[in-house]
Design an enzyme around this catalytic site. Structure first.
Site, PDB file in Angstrom:
ATOM      1  N   GLU A 122       0.851  -1.178   0.000  1.00 49.13           N
ATOM      2  CA  GLU A 122       0.000   0.000   0.000  1.00 49.13           C
ATOM      3  C   GLU A 122       0.899   1.245   0.000  1.00 49.13           C
ATOM      4  O   GLU A 122       1.886   1.263   0.742  1.00 49.13           O
ATOM      5  CB  GLU A 122      -0.913   0.031   1.230  1.00 49.13           C
ATOM      6  CG  GLU A 122      -1.927   1.148   1.141  1.00 49.13           C
ATOM      7  CD  GLU A 122      -2.921   1.163   2.315  1.00 49.13           C
ATOM      8  OE1 GLU A 122      -2.760   0.389   3.272  1.00 49.13           O
ATOM      9  OE2 GLU A 122      -3.848   1.971   2.242  1.00 49.13           O
ATOM     10  N   GLU A 299      -5.600  -2.729  12.714  1.00 46.33           N
ATOM     11  CA  GLU A 299      -5.275  -3.608  11.573  1.00 46.33           C
ATOM     12  C   GLU A 299      -6.227  -4.800  11.536  1.00 46.33           C
ATOM     13  O   GLU A 299      -6.644  -5.238  10.470  1.00 46.33           O
ATOM     14  CB  GLU A 299      -3.817  -4.083  11.641  1.00 46.33           C
ATOM     15  CG  GLU A 299      -2.776  -2.974  11.748  1.00 46.33           C
ATOM     16  CD  GLU A 299      -2.931  -1.840  10.742  1.00 46.33           C
ATOM     17  OE1 GLU A 299      -3.426  -2.077   9.624  1.00 46.33           O
ATOM     18  OE2 GLU A 299      -2.578  -0.692  11.090  1.00 46.33           O
TER      19      GLU A 299
END
Ligand code: TRP
Ligand code: ZN
Length: 875
Positions: A122, A299
């Site tokens: 990412e 997360e």
């Protein structure tokens, strides 16, 4: 960046992909400098008009390109990728590339962190691994084979389930992984290394056993327990709160030392900055324990908000980040103190997000134009994004919000969607019209909310006027009215809530959707004070003329703890800013006797309140930070603010010395435990210690020394160092040397030491920093070290950084030049303190501008710095 100037991408130009990839096989032959990657994909054309397949690729050496097993010659290669010309409608594409992980200092793509191979894809890092349509709306199923030397890399990890392994010649081995879920390439991960492994398990609500694995550097196993506990808490919280269950049989977390951000939610294989995993009582602070729990949860929550439902394009980043930050904040509030949490989240908005709105990088939570995507992982997208979700939660209520979430997953599981899709699900599930609300996604800037209240004694009626205006920002001139939920409470002179609002309640959320709204509220008595924006119900600035007495009244009596804290802070801010504005030249930053008396009285009130929650009490005794104060003024007066802050701290320290001492003694704790009560006690104790040292360094030196010697935890140890930081330099240096001896082999603890050094007020700070850059524990390639030393100086050492001789600015710019070559993402974050130069005096403006020009003239400036520097230099 190449010789060409970077160009921006625009949200309005979004078009769906022309080809889809129905499956992808990746084969990695790991090697330090010559890793081979063979990518085999099944490609299918979906736009019949398309004539080219576009594949992104950066810093790759192309070895082989085949279609259906035949070498392909009809392609064009550039610095940013490949175009395959007139490909068949459906075909197998094989691409072999070579990459150089050991020399990849950008920490994006495949790189080596100490001895470990790991990936960070990412936002657009997958293109540094192989040629591929590197965009989040291309979802596919992955099978990954990793081969590497077995002795150095016994663990070979990727997403999903392990489906095979074996040995090869020359001491190498291989492992094969399969991820059953479709995913965008930014969620791909690979890790290869040698670790200590902690294992645990979690039984989900439907009875499935999930294997939990935490991989840490050898020797660190004992520091992994808190992270694993946090993971289990997060898993069960998400089941209970949102009915969301984990979907694979295994969940792996790897801690690495070299990482650009906090952590990454790769499917089934999170990669973490070791700072957000490792903790034990001696080396981690209470804040570290808190952050680990919250980042682990963040997360984990991404598995549903981000992975199962992902973003259509990167402009939609807040779809997953705003929502996931909101979810981790909810989780943290349930785990510990909701009020303290709220206060800390609001501080982030006011100190950093409002500053971003006022900067050349201002953007809405859904940006419309981007040069470098890495520049948009911001407090606006993340934290203001979470505030926008929080407003929805407030508008729809807990159950309504849950209905919306359920519908969102029902409609979009497995898809790549937009922020509009999310809000539509919320609106449809609750039969609400959220069209005005949606402006929060497209409009940047900080709205100003003005409040005016008049009580008519004869009519027994309260006239309340709420009006809003959003000043123009660097990216957007014209602003529209927003949907602002304004939570208010009316207090009588005894501090009781007046039950005059809707449903006979003492507080109510008023929806302001137009520029100005006038309300007539039947109210039996004149409110002694009105608390507005309870719980910080919207990310706005409030303008409401209230007397010191009214603020003090709210501080003592409001039902919402955030509002109590906020009223106290407003009182402090007001007197500090008055001192800055109304002082004559020779008494810059001196508070008037009357101001000091007023503040002393209000602090005294907090100190002698026996009912107040201790954590809140500690929070209220803390003086607002320089950043908060700076945000409240049009022109930042560096010297005046620093002096005023010092003046009031010193006065309170001396005037209330007895009380600080009493409270210091009353807040001792036993052997270290991380629980709310002890956290609050340590916070209180260390605030008192700071005031005591300020009041009389000599008298309390022994107390500080004793605390340092006896501390069994890092919070108390650092409490001493922070308290002594601005005192006599010799004594501080002595403690710092002792600390260094003790912790030199623990890099995460040394970061605290580097940060303390970088924050010191001393005339020779820059030569100190240069020395520290040569310290054995420092490395310019490690982002944690860089943030601790260079970042702390740039963001928090006001005196050094904003020295009127310009030396701080010049030094930071030198560092940015060095960093930009190695790691542009980190450089682009550290430039932030230079971006808002228009808010300083003319001398400083010119000094900063000159440094920005130096950067602009650099050859090969990264797209990251280019975007920020060029936007700053626009008049
Ligand atoms: N998605 C990550 C998170 O919010 C953020 C992240 C981790 C990231 N590493 C990155 C973003 C590198 C950009 C670049 O948890
Ligand atoms: Zn995130």
């Amino acid at each position: 960046m190449s010789s060409r100037l970077p160009v921006s991408k625009k949200l309005v130009d979004y078009a769906p992909a022309d080809f889809l990839i129905s499956s992808l096989e990746l084969h990695f032959k790991l090697d330090d400098s010559r890793t081979r990657v063979i990518a085999t994909s099944n490609v299918k054309q979906i736009n019949p008009a398309a004539t080219e397949l576009l594949l992104d690729g950066v810093d790759l050496t192309l070895i082989r390109l085949e279609i259906e097993g035949h070498p392909q010659i009809r392609y064009q290669k550039s610095e940013s990728g490949l175009r395959i010309i007139n490909p068949p409608a459906q075909f197998v594409l094989t691409i072999e590339t070579e990459i150089d992980p050991v020399n990849n200092s950008s920490l994006e793509g495949l790189y080596k962190s100490a001895g470990t191979f790991c990936t960070q894809c990412e936002a657009e890092g997958f293109r540094k691994i192989t040629y591929f349509p590197d965009r989040p709306d291309v979802l596919t199923k992955y099978e990954v084979v990793i081969e590497a030397d077995k002795a150095h890399y016994p663990f070979l990890l990727s997403n999903g389930n392990k489906i095979g392994e074996g040995d090869l010649a020359d001491g190498r081995h291989w492992v094969k992984w399969q991820d059953p879920f479709n995913k965008p390439c930014y969620l791909f991960a690979l890790v290869a290394g040698d670790f200590d492994l902690l294992e645990d398990q979690f039984v989900t609500c439907s009875g499935k056993t999930v294997k939990l694995q935490l991989f840490v550097d050898k020797g660190n196993a004992s520091k992994g327990h808190h992270a694993l506990q946090s993971l289990k808490k997060a898993m069960s919280w998400d089941e209970q709160t949102y009915g969301l269950e984990y979907d694979l049989d295994i969940y792996m977390i790897v801690a690495v030392d070299f990482f650009n951000m906090g952590a990454m939610e790769n499917k089934g294989l999170n990669v973490f900055n070791s700072k957000f995993v490792l903790a034990d009582s001696a080396s981690a602070t209470d804040e570290d324990y808190f952050n680990i729990e919250s980042v682990i949860a963040h997360e984990y929550f991404h598995n549903w908000t981000g992975n199962r439902v992902t973003c259509r394009d990167w402009f939609q980043l807040s779809l997953k980040e705003g929502l996931t930050v909101f979810r981790d904040q909810q989780f943290s509030s349930d785990m510990a103190s909701a009020a303290i949490n709220r206060i800390n989240n609001v501080k982030v908005i006011r100190e950093h997000q409002f500053a971003e709105d006022a900067s050349p990088m201002a953007h809405p939570i859904r940006p419309e134009s981007v040069i470098e995507m890495n520049n948009f992982y911001t407090v606006t997208v993340y934290n203001k994004g979470a505030e926008v979700i929080s407003m929805l939660h407030k508008l729809l209520g807990k159950q309504g919000f849950r209905r919306g979430m359920d519908l969102y997953f029902q409609r979009h599981d497995g898809q790549a969607v937009t922020c509009d899709d999310f809000v539509d699900a919320m609106a449809d599930a609750n039969q609400q019209d959220l069209s005005v609300f949606k402006r929060w996604y497209s409009q940047s800037g900080t709205p100003h909310l003005s409040v005016d209240a008049n009580y008519d004694q004869n009519q027994r009626s309260l006239q309340l006027t709420l009006s809003q205006v959003t000043p123009p920002t660097a990216d957007q001139k014209n602003k529209q009215p927003l949907h602002i939920p304004v939570d208010i409470e009316l207090l009588d002179d005894k501090g009781e809530g007046i039950k005059a609002l809707a449903n006979n309640a003492a507080h109510q959320v008023i929806n302001l959707t137009i520029p100005s709204l006038e309300l007539e509220i039947a109210c039996p008595v004149k409110p002694a004070a009105i608390s507005v924006l309870r719980e910080f119900s919207a990310p706005v600035r409030v303008k409401f003329d209230q007397t010191d007495q009214q603020l003090a009244h709210i501080m003592l009596h409001a039902s919402d703890e955030f509002s109590r804290w906020d009223a106290g802070q407003q009182l402090l801010n007001r007197h500090i800013l008055q001192a800055v504005q109304h002082s004559s030249a020779n008494e810059v930053g001196q508070l008037s006797a009357k101001s000091l008396q007023q503040l002393e009285l209000s602090m005294q009130g907090i100190l002698s309140d026996h009912q107040i929650d201790r954590a809140l009490q500690a929070e209220m005794l803390d003086i607002p930070s320089f950043e908060t104060l700076a945000q409240l003024t049009e022109n930042i007066q560096v010297e005046g603010l620093l002096k005023a802050k010092k003046c009031i701290e010193h006065h309170l320290a001396c005037a209330l010395e007895q009380q600080w001492h009493q409270h210091y003694l009353a807040n001792s704790t036993d052997a270290y435990q991380y629980n709310q009560t002890d956290v609050a006690k340590r916070r209180m104790k260390n605030i008192c210690l700071r005031y005591l040292i300020l009041a009389n360094e000599d008298r309390y030196a022994d107390l500080a020394y004793q605390q340092y010697q006896q501390a069994d935890n890092m919070t108390d140890t650092l409490g001493v160092l922070r308290a002594c930081q601005d005192g006599a330099i010799a004594a501080f240096d002595e403690l710092m040397n002792d600390f260094e001896q003790r912790w030199q082999n623990d890099p995460l603890v040394m970061d605290k030491w580097f940060a303390l050094q970088a924050n010191a007020t001393r005339p020779d700070i820059l030569s100190r920093l240069e020395l520290l850059k040569e310290h054995a524990g420092f490395s310019i390639r490690n982002p944690n070290r860089v943030r601790a030393l260079i970042g702390t100086f740039a963001f928090y050492n006001t005196q050094g950084m904003h020295n009127i001789d310009g030396s701080g600015y010049r030094w930071l710019t030198d560092q940015l030049q060095e960093l930009d070559r190695l790691n542009p993402q980190v450089a682009a974050r550290l430039i932030t303190p230079l971006l808002q130069y228009q808010r300083y005096d003319q001398v400083r403006q010119d000094l900063i501008r000159n440094q920005l020009l130096r950067l602009a003239n650099m050859s090969n400036l990264s797209s990251d710095l280019y975007e920020k520097v060029s936007k700053s230099l626009v008049e």
